[in-house]
Design a protein around this motif. Sequence first.
Motif, PDB file in Angstrom:
ATOM      1  N   GLU A  34     -13.761   7.297  -0.428  1.00  0.00           N
ATOM      2  CA  GLU A  34     -14.344   7.777  -1.690  1.00  0.00           C
ATOM      3  C   GLU A  34     -13.449   8.797  -2.396  1.00  0.00           C
ATOM      4  OE1 GLU A  34     -15.273   8.736   1.287  1.00  0.00           O
ATOM      5  OE2 GLU A  34     -16.139  10.752   1.319  1.00  0.00           O
ATOM      6  N   ARG A  35     -12.476   9.372  -1.691  1.00  0.00           N
ATOM      7  CA  ARG A  35     -11.557  10.324  -2.346  1.00  0.00           C
ATOM      8  C   ARG A  35     -10.220   9.658  -2.709  1.00  0.00           C
ATOM      9  NH1 ARG A  35     -14.735  14.513  -1.923  1.00  0.00           N
ATOM     10  NH2 ARG A  35     -15.756  14.884   0.080  1.00  0.00           N
ATOM     11  N   MET A  36     -10.126   8.337  -2.478  1.00  0.00           N
ATOM     12  CA  MET A  36      -8.899   7.626  -2.846  1.00  0.00           C
ATOM     13  C   MET A  36      -9.175   6.911  -4.171  1.00  0.00           C
ATOM     14  SD  MET A  36      -7.976   6.083   0.914  1.00  0.00           S
ATOM     15  CE  MET A  36      -8.093   7.121   2.389  1.00  0.00           C
ATOM     16  N   GLY A  37      -8.258   7.041  -5.104  1.00  0.00           N
ATOM     17  CA  GLY A  37      -8.447   6.421  -6.418  1.00  0.00           C
ATOM     18  C   GLY A  37      -8.380   4.904  -6.322  1.00  0.00           C
ATOM     19  N   PRO A  38      -8.871   4.207  -7.376  1.00  0.00           N
ATOM     20  CA  PRO A  38      -8.803   2.751  -7.359  1.00  0.00           C
ATOM     21  C   PRO A  38      -7.345   2.289  -7.276  1.00  0.00           C
ATOM     22  CG  PRO A  38      -9.669   3.576  -9.468  1.00  0.00           C
ATOM     23  CD  PRO A  38      -9.447   4.763  -8.587  1.00  0.00           C
ATOM     24  N   GLY A  39      -7.078   1.395  -6.364  1.00  0.00           N
ATOM     25  CA  GLY A  39      -5.715   0.869  -6.218  1.00  0.00           C
ATOM     26  C   GLY A  39      -4.800   1.756  -5.399  1.00  0.00           C
ATOM     27  N   GLU A  40      -5.269   2.961  -5.025  1.00  0.00           N
ATOM     28  CA  GLU A  40      -4.423   3.861  -4.218  1.00  0.00           C
ATOM     29  C   GLU A  40      -4.437   3.367  -2.774  1.00  0.00           C
ATOM     30  OE1 GLU A  40      -3.891   8.525  -5.026  1.00  0.00           O
ATOM     31  OE2 GLU A  40      -5.963   7.889  -4.880  1.00  0.00           O
ATOM     32  N   ALA A  41      -3.268   3.212  -2.187  1.00  0.00           N
ATOM     33  CA  ALA A  41      -3.204   2.765  -0.792  1.00  0.00           C
ATOM     34  C   ALA A  41      -2.371   3.759  -0.006  1.00  0.00           C
ATOM     35  CB  ALA A  41      -2.600   1.369  -0.717  1.00  0.00           C
ATOM     36  N   PHE A  42      -2.971   4.366   0.992  1.00  0.00           N
ATOM     37  CA  PHE A  42      -2.251   5.346   1.812  1.00  0.00           C
ATOM     38  C   PHE A  42      -1.761   4.742   3.118  1.00  0.00           C
ATOM     39  CE2 PHE A  42      -4.729   7.753  -1.147  1.00  0.00           C
ATOM     40  CZ  PHE A  42      -3.892   8.798  -1.501  1.00  0.00           C
ATOM     41  N   VAL A  43      -2.350   3.584   3.482  1.00  0.00           N
ATOM     42  CA  VAL A  43      -1.902   2.856   4.673  1.00  0.00           C
ATOM     43  C   VAL A  43      -1.798   1.383   4.272  1.00  0.00           C
ATOM     44  CG1 VAL A  43      -2.848   4.451   6.393  1.00  0.00           C
ATOM     45  CG2 VAL A  43      -4.324   2.662   5.463  1.00  0.00           C
ATOM     46  N   PRO A  44      -0.877   0.627   4.936  1.00  0.00           N
ATOM     47  CA  PRO A  44      -0.707  -0.774   4.551  1.00  0.00           C
ATOM     48  C   PRO A  44      -2.015  -1.554   4.641  1.00  0.00           C
ATOM     49  CG  PRO A  44       1.027  -0.076   6.066  1.00  0.00           C
ATOM     50  CD  PRO A  44       0.034   1.050   6.006  1.00  0.00           C
ATOM     51  N   SER A  45      -2.813  -1.307   5.683  1.00  0.00           N
ATOM     52  CA  SER A  45      -4.128  -1.947   5.807  1.00  0.00           C
ATOM     53  C   SER A  45      -4.930  -1.149   6.828  1.00  0.00           C
ATOM     54  CB  SER A  45      -3.994  -3.391   6.288  1.00  0.00           C
ATOM     55  OG  SER A  45      -3.588  -3.395   7.651  1.00  0.00           O
ATOM     56  N   LEU A  46      -6.258  -1.255   6.757  1.00  0.00           N
ATOM     57  CA  LEU A  46      -7.093  -0.531   7.727  1.00  0.00           C
ATOM     58  C   LEU A  46      -6.839  -1.055   9.137  1.00  0.00           C
ATOM     59  CD1 LEU A  46     -10.555  -0.009   5.975  1.00  0.00           C
ATOM     60  CD2 LEU A  46      -8.796   1.698   6.509  1.00  0.00           C
ATOM     61  N   ARG A  47      -6.567  -2.364   9.240  1.00  0.00           N
ATOM     62  CA  ARG A  47      -6.294  -2.952  10.563  1.00  0.00           C
ATOM     63  C   ARG A  47      -5.051  -2.291  11.191  1.00  0.00           C
ATOM     64  NH1 ARG A  47      -6.605  -8.604  12.833  1.00  0.00           N
ATOM     65  NH2 ARG A  47      -7.964  -9.090  11.097  1.00  0.00           N
ATOM     66  N   GLU A  48      -4.014  -2.104  10.346  1.00  0.00           N
ATOM     67  CA  GLU A  48      -2.793  -1.482  10.855  1.00  0.00           C
ATOM     68  C   GLU A  48      -3.043  -0.007  11.201  1.00  0.00           C
ATOM     69  OE1 GLU A  48       1.780  -1.035   9.353  1.00  0.00           O
ATOM     70  OE2 GLU A  48       0.667  -2.859   8.894  1.00  0.00           O
ATOM     71  N   TYR A  49      -3.834   0.663  10.358  1.00  0.00           N
ATOM     72  CA  TYR A  49      -4.156   2.076  10.637  1.00  0.00           C
ATOM     73  C   TYR A  49      -4.861   2.193  11.992  1.00  0.00           C
ATOM     74  CZ  TYR A  49      -6.325   6.586  10.636  1.00  0.00           C
ATOM     75  OH  TYR A  49      -6.709   7.834  11.030  1.00  0.00           O
ATOM     76  N   THR A  50      -5.828   1.307  12.216  1.00  0.00           N
ATOM     77  CA  THR A  50      -6.583   1.356  13.483  1.00  0.00           C
ATOM     78  C   THR A  50      -5.652   1.119  14.666  1.00  0.00           C
ATOM     79  OG1 THR A  50      -8.523   0.579  12.306  1.00  0.00           O
ATOM     80  CG2 THR A  50      -8.570   0.369  14.706  1.00  0.00           C
ATOM     81  N   ALA A  51      -4.740   0.157  14.503  1.00  0.00           N
ATOM     82  CA  ALA A  51      -3.811  -0.136  15.605  1.00  0.00           C
ATOM     83  C   ALA A  51      -2.924   1.069  15.909  1.00  0.00           C
ATOM     84  CB  ALA A  51      -2.960  -1.354  15.242  1.00  0.00           C
ATOM     85  N   LEU A  52      -2.502   1.783  14.863  1.00  0.00           N
ATOM     86  CA  LEU A  52      -1.539   2.880  15.066  1.00  0.00           C
ATOM     87  C   LEU A  52      -2.206   4.227  15.367  1.00  0.00           C
ATOM     88  CD1 LEU A  52       1.073   2.093  12.265  1.00  0.00           C
ATOM     89  CD2 LEU A  52       1.366   1.826  14.733  1.00  0.00           C
ATOM     90  N   TYR A  53      -3.376   4.480  14.765  1.00  0.00           N
ATOM     91  CA  TYR A  53      -3.978   5.822  14.884  1.00  0.00           C
ATOM     92  C   TYR A  53      -5.449   5.819  15.318  1.00  0.00           C
ATOM     93  CZ  TYR A  53       0.258   7.524  12.697  1.00  0.00           C
ATOM     94  OH  TYR A  53       1.575   7.820  12.436  1.00  0.00           O
ATOM     95  N   GLY A  54      -6.060   4.645  15.429  1.00  0.00           N
ATOM     96  CA  GLY A  54      -7.461   4.591  15.851  1.00  0.00           C
ATOM     97  C   GLY A  54      -7.598   5.104  17.282  1.00  0.00           C
ATOM     98  N   ILE A  55      -8.717   5.785  17.549  1.00  0.00           N
ATOM     99  CA  ILE A  55      -8.914   6.352  18.893  1.00  0.00           C
ATOM    100  C   ILE A  55      -9.776   5.385  19.703  1.00  0.00           C
ATOM    101  CG2 ILE A  55      -9.767   8.325  20.228  1.00  0.00           C
ATOM    102  CD1 ILE A  55      -7.228   8.889  18.527  1.00  0.00           C
ATOM    103  N   GLY A  56      -9.082   4.634  20.549  1.00  0.00           N
ATOM    104  CA  GLY A  56      -9.744   3.722  21.484  1.00  0.00           C
ATOM    105  C   GLY A  56      -9.665   4.302  22.887  1.00  0.00           C
ATOM    106  N   PRO A  57     -10.292   3.636  23.871  1.00  0.00           N
ATOM    107  CA  PRO A  57     -10.324   4.172  25.237  1.00  0.00           C
ATOM    108  C   PRO A  57      -8.924   4.395  25.813  1.00  0.00           C
ATOM    109  CG  PRO A  57     -11.781   2.270  25.016  1.00  0.00           C
ATOM    110  CD  PRO A  57     -11.047   2.386  23.722  1.00  0.00           C
ATOM    111  N   ASP A  58      -7.958   3.587  25.398  1.00  0.00           N
ATOM    112  CA  ASP A  58      -6.590   3.720  25.928  1.00  0.00           C
ATOM    113  C   ASP A  58      -5.908   5.002  25.456  1.00  0.00           C
ATOM    114  OD1 ASP A  58      -6.905   2.493  23.398  1.00  0.00           O
ATOM    115  OD2 ASP A  58      -4.776   1.943  23.389  1.00  0.00           O
TER     116      ASP A  58
END
Length: 323
Positions: free
Chosen positions: A234-258
């Motif tokens: 909600e604080r990112m403007g329309p069309g603003e992309a800070f990460v290539p995709s949410l899937r990639e963000y989760t893979a790189l920075y998401g907190i999973g059990p590992d």
Amino acid sequence: MTMSELRPPSPPRRHLLSIRDLDRADVERILDTARALTASLQREVKKLPTLRGRTVVNLFYESSTRTLASFELAAKRLSADTMSLRSAGSSVDKGESLKDTALTLAAYDPDVIIVRHPSIGAPWLVARYTGAHVVNAGDGKHQHPTQALLDLHTMREVLGRLEGLQVAIVGDVLHSRVARSLVEALGLVGAEALLVGPPTLLPRGIEALGCAVSTDIGDIADADVVYVLRMQAERMGPGEAFVPSLREYTALYGIGPDRVRSGQVVMHPGPMNRGIEIDARVADSDAALVTDQVRSGLVVRMAILYDLLTVAPVEAPVHAGMA
Ligand code: CP
């Protein structure tokens, strides 16, 4: 002698607008009060008469579940009269400005106004136009001091100390008022903060707040606490992309059990985006303190209301030569 010389000077009104309004002694006093209030909530009758006759107004221009619910309940548990106003459905919908809304509410003579607003500085404006004590319940991406205090309370109660704790704060730091307030609060109590995220979500110069910064998720391994931040779409403007995709963000920075080692605890201010910044297996694990944080929110906000309305303001220093 004029009338104003006869009148004793009014004590300065105290607000909680930013963590910078507090020193270490203030933080310790509020956390000690919260600890004492916890015992009162275990009794069958949970209401205390402490703020009977006082009025607490919640003025929320942004969505909230935890902050609004806990401030409302905190005021009620202390026997204050409460009133909650959300921008949707109020005269804000008809174009009323924040200043006019503040002046309108001030006419009811509230003791405390709690403000959440998408614009940085809005609670300062309310403080200027009312005679109430003002609490910042979140202004844009700037400050959320009561969240930081409830997080300190949670850490202190669960881990038994604050001094020397290492806290890794992971995710969308750029849009996070929680991160800014928490880094400053941790610094006040002698704990260390490390901010971790992709370069696009780490504001330049944020180290000036007194924290370390890293883009390597592996650096969270040494932390006692892994504090996960929500991706704030909600604080990112329309069309603003800070990460290539949410899937990639989760893979790189998401907190999973590992990514959580044994002995670490995991915190999140809520609301959580399960499957994005935090895996459900972590959110539902024994390591997660999310429900403890919500519970802390009630006693810490009771302590903040108590502190603002009952603890005498610090007296101004008396200069030599003055009577
Ligand atoms: N953490 C927090 O501020 O939650 P709410 O937005 O639900 O109040």
